[in-house]
Design a protein around this motif. Structure first.
Motif, short mmCIF file in Angstrom:
data_model
loop_
_atom_site.label_atom_id
_atom_site.label_comp_id
_atom_site.label_asym_id
_atom_site.label_seq_id
_atom_site.Cartn_x
_atom_site.Cartn_y
_atom_site.Cartn_z
N LEU A 7 0.86 -1.18 0.00
CA LEU A 7 0.00 0.00 0.00
C LEU A 7 0.90 1.24 0.00
O LEU A 7 1.60 1.50 0.98
N LYS A 46 -2.99 6.01 0.44
CA LYS A 46 -4.35 5.78 0.93
C LYS A 46 -5.01 7.15 1.07
O LYS A 46 -4.59 7.97 1.91
N ALA A 54 -7.19 4.04 -3.13
CA ALA A 54 -5.85 3.73 -2.65
C ALA A 54 -5.00 3.33 -3.85
O ALA A 54 -5.53 3.03 -4.92
N VAL A 78 -1.84 0.64 -4.80
CA VAL A 78 -1.00 -0.46 -4.35
C VAL A 78 0.04 -0.76 -5.42
O VAL A 78 -0.18 -0.51 -6.61
#
Length: 587
Positions: free
Chosen positions: A103, A106, A124, A126
């Motif tokens: 991640l 966010k 988000a 990733v």
């Protein structure tokens, strides 16, 4: 207004869906029921489902208990998830995927009211070792995603979709998210909320980052109408010692630029990055929370683009962010081009030659053309932060982008080894035997006997530059990437094998040299091969002796060297013998 939540349960006989109504929906959260748990259900009723099967509904007095004993684990099948994939391998052919990624960003939760229904959404980003991708979460799914930036997570059963022609993932109601340890992901850097050390380290989809760069250019103010509203935008370019990058400001944010001067070192905070759909270059995006300030405490070397330039003959694959120096040998007039998607653009091309005598073709697009409007043949030019693409049959292509820094001088400062265009055509080719070690990029003269010759290859080419053109079947007009709409001309390629009794090499003859070799035009050769035989134009060449001059290269797929022929001639051994005898008579 009622509410409903569906769950799917399985055993060794199959699966069934069960509906939880109104206050029964709270059971999932109250008992912390997760995918993969073994549950015991009391008080459920059955009914026919829409697809003709059976589904369950938990009654008013129904109860669900979770079996945490572990004793019954082996009695039930494992949960099947979507196939695991790397981010770079995900395409629209996937319906759902499972990924493991870090991640790296966010973003905040956005609440909305749509058609009287309230909802929440969160985005988000990733990243794994192959790339990054945006992940969208809705409503209750957001609560499952209680991870911190920098965590490595395994995400199952994510729905694959697109937005603005970009692949994105969505967290389903049945998706799972678990934090895991994966040491190989330690190399993935997270810059959200931090200063990115250098511009060259910027990647797509970074968010909430800070960038330091020296201001090199403030672009022209542009205005256009959209949906009845006049909109304004203005671009700036900043650079450090590693690369340059462009940023676009919109609307009222443009007023900031009046306070800036070129050569100011800027601290640009809380911006994000994206790939420009047209140029395919990374850009900075200035938003409502972004800000710009001038840094007075600077280390000058950090904001000085390298003057070291690459040699064009060393380019074997596409590279970006490099510096190219050369002397301008030919300039073409700007022209309008139209792409297959209907997009129109203006392009200007010019040829350069670097200090090693290697040629390159430069393409300058749209508003960047004004930067080279004063260019003349013989000027020296330095292009900082360009993309260079090799081209097997032609000089490398050099693409100037919006963040390229261009320096033009009246004469060349490349030193005495620079060749002029005329002297380049008189390049000395080093005489070699085929058994010698031939270096890629070297210019050699070899000779041998034609022991194998392939049927000619033909293509529709530009009548100005010989490049392959895009053309519809049956048409005589096509589109050249350099010269726009042009008339087609049949182009020819002949490939043969030379043998000097010790070793062999492939030789490639293009267009004029190929026509000279067989003694006819491309159109005539194509007509003859179609009417008589594919080898009709070349069969008489076999076993002839040739000398050739050209540039050495390697076909990576076949792992074999070849020479692109620039000059050639037939060897008349009887004439050579007579000349030798005449010389001997004088001894």
């Amino acid at each position: 207004m009622g509410k409903v939540q569906n769950i799917v349960i399985i055993d060794n006989a199959g699966e069934v869906r069960m509906a939880l109504w109104d206050n029964k929906c709270d059971i999932i959260e109250q008992k912390n029921i997760k995918i993969g748990d073994i549950i015991k259900i009391n008080g459920a009723t059955t009914k026919a489902s829409r697809d003709g099967g059976v589904e369950l509904s938990l009654g008013l007095h129904g109860i669900i208990d979770v079996d945490n004993s572990g004793e019954n684990e082996s009695k039930f099948p494992a949960i099947k998830h979507a196939e695991e994939a790397t981010i770079s391998s995900i395409s629209t052919s996937n319906d759902e995927v499972t990924i493991t990624a870090k991640l790296i960003d966010k973003r905040g939760i956005v609440e909305f009211d749509r058609d009287g229904k309230k909802g929440r959404v969160m985005n988000a980003v990733v990243k794994d070792l192959t790339g990054s991708i945006q992940l969208t979460l809705w409503n209750e799914s957001i609560d499952k995603f209680n991870f911190e930036v920098g965590d490595t997570v395994k995400l199952t059963d994510l729905r694959v979709g697109t937005r603005n022609e970009e692949i994105q993932l969505t967290f389903n109601s049945y998706s799972t998210a678990n934090k895991i340890d994966k040491s190989e992901f330690d190399s993935i850097k997270v810059y959200s909320g931090q200063v990115v050390p250098t511009i060259k380290e910027l990647e797509d989809k970074m968010n909430n980052i800070t960038v330091l760069g020296k201001l090199s250019e403030i672009g022209e103010l542009k205005q256009f109408d959209k949906n009845g509203e006049t909109r304004k935008l203005q671009n700036i370019t900043v650079y450090d010692s590693t690369a340059a990058i462009r940023m676009t400001l919109w609307g009222d944010d443009i007023s900031i630029l009046s306070k800036l001067n070129t050569s100011d070192v800027l601290k640009i905070e809380n911006v994000r990055t994206k790939i420009n759909n047209y140029t395919k270059e990374i850009e900075l995006v200035f938003n409502n929370n972004s800000k710009i300030s001038v840094e007075t405490d600077i280390v000058e070397d950090k904001f000085k683009l390298s003057e070291d330039s690459i040699s064009l003959n060393e380019v074997t694959e596409t590279i970006s962010g490099v510096t190219v120096k050369g002397i301008v040998t030919k300039i073409f007039d700007p022209r309008e081009v139209e792409f297959s998607d209907g997009r129109q653009a203006k392009v200007m091309n010019f040829n350069i030659q670097d200090s090693n005598g290697n040629s390159g073709k430069v393409a300058v697009w749209n508003e960047q053309i004004s930067k080279v409007s004063s260019l003349e043949e013989g000027n020296g030019i330095t292009l900082k932060n360009v993309r260079v693409k090799p081209n097997e049959e032609y000089p490398p292509e050099i693409a100037v982008n919006s963040s390229t820094i261009i320096n033009i001088t009246e004469g060349s400062d490349l030193g005495p080894i620079l060749q002029t265009a005329d002297s380049y055509m008189k390049t000395t080719y080093e005489k070699k035997n085929l058994s010698d070690h031939l270096i890629d990029g070297s210019k050699v003269r070899v000779q041998g006997t034609i022991v194998n010759i392939f049927a000619p290859a033909f293509y529709d080419g530009c009548n100005t530059c010989d490049r392959k053109i895009n053309i519809e079947e049956g048409s005589d007009i096509g589109t050249c990437s350099s010269h726009g709409e042009v008339s087609k001309k049949v182009k020819i390629i002949i490939t043969l094998t030379l043998d000097d009794s010790v070793s062999t090499i492939i030789a490639k003859f293009f267009n004029k040299n190929a026509e000279k070799l067989i003694g006819m035009s491309g159109e005539e050769a194509k007509e003859k091969t179609e009417k008589i035989d594919p080898n009709a134009t070349t069969e008489e060449l076999k076993m002839n002796d040739l000398w050739i001059e050209g540039k050495v290269a390697t076909n990576k797929e076949r792992e074999e060297q070849y020479i692109t022929v620039n000059n050639f001639g037939k060897i008349d051994y009887s004439e050579e013998t007579n000349n030798t005898l005449q010389r001997m008579e004088g001894w």
